[in-house]
Design an enzyme around this catalytic site. Structure first.
Site, PDB file in Angstrom:
ATOM      1  N   ASP A 144       0.903  -1.193  -0.161  1.00  0.00           N
ATOM      2  CA  ASP A 144      -0.265  -0.092   0.068  1.00  0.00           C
ATOM      3  C   ASP A 144       0.869   1.280  -0.047  1.00  0.00           C
ATOM      4  O   ASP A 144       0.366   2.429  -0.149  1.00  0.00           O
ATOM      5  CB  ASP A 144      -1.053   0.027   1.096  1.00  0.00           C
ATOM      6  N   ARG A 179     -15.881   0.112 -24.646  1.00  0.00           N
ATOM      7  CA  ARG A 179     -16.363  -0.382 -23.601  1.00  0.00           C
ATOM      8  C   ARG A 179     -15.769   0.672 -22.360  1.00  0.00           C
ATOM      9  O   ARG A 179     -14.665   1.182 -22.684  1.00  0.00           O
ATOM     10  CB  ARG A 179     -16.344  -1.810 -22.970  1.00  0.00           C
ATOM     11  N   MET A 186      -5.997  -2.360  -5.166  1.00  0.00           N
ATOM     12  CA  MET A 186      -5.763  -2.605  -3.453  1.00  0.00           C
ATOM     13  C   MET A 186      -5.282  -1.226  -3.050  1.00  0.00           C
ATOM     14  O   MET A 186      -4.855  -0.107  -4.032  1.00  0.00           O
ATOM     15  CB  MET A 186      -4.791  -3.610  -3.198  1.00  0.00           C
ATOM     16  N   ARG A 283     -17.634  -3.052 -17.661  1.00  0.00           N
ATOM     17  CA  ARG A 283     -17.301  -4.335 -16.985  1.00  0.00           C
ATOM     18  C   ARG A 283     -16.313  -3.915 -15.897  1.00  0.00           C
ATOM     19  O   ARG A 283     -15.498  -2.737 -16.009  1.00  0.00           O
ATOM     20  CB  ARG A 283     -16.279  -5.097 -17.996  1.00  0.00           C
TER      21      ARG A 283
HETATM   22  O1  F6P Z   1      -2.251  -4.032   3.258  1.00  0.00           O
HETATM   23  C1  F6P Z   1      -2.100  -4.768   1.973  1.00  0.00           C
HETATM   24  C2  F6P Z   1      -3.530  -5.150   1.582  1.00  0.00           C
HETATM   25  O2  F6P Z   1      -3.349  -6.096   0.414  1.00  0.00           O
HETATM   26  C3  F6P Z   1      -4.495  -4.249   1.321  1.00  0.00           C
HETATM   27  O3  F6P Z   1      -4.363  -3.415   0.064  1.00  0.00           O
HETATM   28  C4  F6P Z   1      -5.628  -4.775   1.144  1.00  0.00           C
HETATM   29  O4  F6P Z   1      -6.881  -4.120   1.562  1.00  0.00           O
HETATM   30  C5  F6P Z   1      -5.635  -5.832   2.443  1.00  0.00           C
HETATM   31  O5  F6P Z   1      -4.314  -6.011   2.221  1.00  0.00           O
HETATM   32  C6  F6P Z   1      -6.322  -7.154   2.000  1.00  0.00           C
HETATM   33  O6  F6P Z   1      -6.082  -8.136   2.812  1.00  0.00           O
HETATM   34  P1  F6P Z   1      -6.568  -9.486   3.045  1.00  0.00           P
HETATM   35  O7  F6P Z   1      -5.254 -10.498   2.401  1.00  0.00           O
HETATM   36  O8  F6P Z   1      -6.629 -10.245   4.610  1.00  0.00           O
HETATM   37  O9  F6P Z   1      -7.883  -9.630   2.333  1.00  0.00           O
END
Ligand code: F6P
Length: 366
Positions: A144, A179, A186, A283
């Site tokens: 992140d 489209r 994430m 989509r």
């Molecule tokens: O913090 C890393 C991360 O991949 C985030 O981007 C995401 O929201 C979260 O972890 C997902 O966590 P999990 O693997 O527990 O679903």
């Protein structure tokens, strides 16, 4: 007759995995071995410190060939007893008895230092252990890129590369079918992955938590493109981009799970609204854990390796409670306490966003 007991250190990986974890472990083992030290790798994050401690001795032999390997050979957990973040990232104190047990394990194994590799949650636990006299050193990890005090965390570049490649692929199919395609990426409560990949992958609209947006703004951009003879549009939606009413879009979490809410679903909602409002076939693609798996990029391998080596250096220098960080061209370090509990977000008026706007990218706000 005196028996030589080698200096011994521990290493663990906590929180969600990220490409580059194994490169850190390998860096730690190589640097420690050069000093004649022994390395214990604890399994499944802090759980491995609980009695009976679960660890294995790591050496150059059993860590060879892992530099380019995704995941973590030690395993990890991001929910459960050792969870320092809940809900939308609120701090949670770990039970004192657990911290005491972890402390006792480190003492009984005569660890000179414990390297904790992880993001805000893992490092918050490291800080709580440090306050109970465990000699910890932190290594920042998260796809992140939302940790303070370091210009970048390893794992981020690999996640961005994955999202950018996805956009390249979606571009050709969106153009062929005229489209709209929404790519959900994430990033939890920040838009770093969305903006980096969006700019690098030629997105037309990017929705992030740091900039309030509305559906009229998104639709306006799609219409503008149509008027300019470009009948397809690529939208990137960060999973944590708040819906225009201010709410997060989240999946249900298991009732027994302690941990942060599981974000997800915004891409589909945006896609449905776009289709309803424009009549264009739309989509949604959710990139999900593809961003976390697989081999680290060259950049992440190098950064992770440097972090691992510098973590060993901090232990050798007796500088505990500190986290290695990247301030090019150097690896420096700061107190862990300075880096945690402060989300590093994308500055809405910084160069990154200004550059994107100058390219004509919409953030759904104009
Ligand atoms: O913090 C890393 C991360 O991949 C985030 O981007 C995401 O929201 C979260 O972890 C997902 O966590 P999990 O693997 O527990 O679903």
């Amino acid at each position: 007759m005196s028996i030589h007991v080698p200096t011994r250190i521990g290493v663990l990986t906590g929180g969600g995995d990220a490409p580059g974890l194994n490169a850190v472990i390998r860096g730690v083992v190589k640097a420690a071995t050069q000093l004649g030290w022994e390395v214990l790798g604890f399994e499944k994050g802090y759980e491995g410190l609980m009695p009976p401690a679960r660890y294995r001795v790591l050496d150059n032999e059993n860590t060879k060939g892992i530099l380019h390997l995704g995941g973590t050979i030690l395993g990890t957990v991001n929910r459960g007893r050792f969870t320092a973040k809940v809900g939308e990232g609120q701090e949670r104190q770990i039970e004192p008895a657990l911290l005491e047990a972890a402390h006792a394990t480190c003492e009984s194994l005569h660890l000179r230092g414990l390297i904790c590799i992880g993001g805000d949650g893992t490092l918050s636990i490291a800080q709580q252990l440090y306050e109970r006299d465990v000699p910890v050193v932190g290594v920042p990890k998260t796809i992140d890129n939302d940790l303070e005090c370091t210009v970048i965390t390893f794992g981020f570049d690999s996640a961005v590369a994955c999202a950018t490649e996805a956009l390249d692929r979606l571009h050709t199919t969106a153009a062929s079918h005229e489209r709209v395609i929404v790519l959900e990426v994430m990033g939890r409560h920040t838009g770093w992955i969305a903006v980096h990949a969006g700019v690098a992958g030629g997105a037309d609209v990017i929705l992030i938590p740091e900039i309030a947006w509305d559906l009229d703004g998104v639709v306006r951009k799609i219409r503008q493109r149509e008027a300019a003879g470009r009948p397809f549009t690529l939208v990137v939606a960060a999973e944590g981009a708040r819906w225009p009413d201010g709410g997060l879009v989240a999946r249900a979490t298991g009732a027994s799970a302690i941990g942060e809410i599981q974000l997800g679903g915004i891409g589909q909602r945006v896609a449905e609204e776009i289709q309803a409002r424009t009549g264009k076939e739309t989509r949604c693609v959710v990139l999900g854990h593809l961003q976390r798996g697989g081999p680290p990029t060259t950049f992440d391998r190098l950064l992770a390796t440097r972090f691992g080596v510098n973590a060993v250096r901090l232990i050798a220098e007796g500088r505990f409670g500190r986290m290695v960080c990247h301030h090019p061209p150097d690896a420096v370090d700061v107190p862990i306490a300075q880096a945690i509990n402060r989300l590093r977000t994308v500055p809405p008026d910084g160069d990154l966003i200004r550059t994107a706007r100058a390219l004509g990218i919409s953030f759904g706000d104009g």
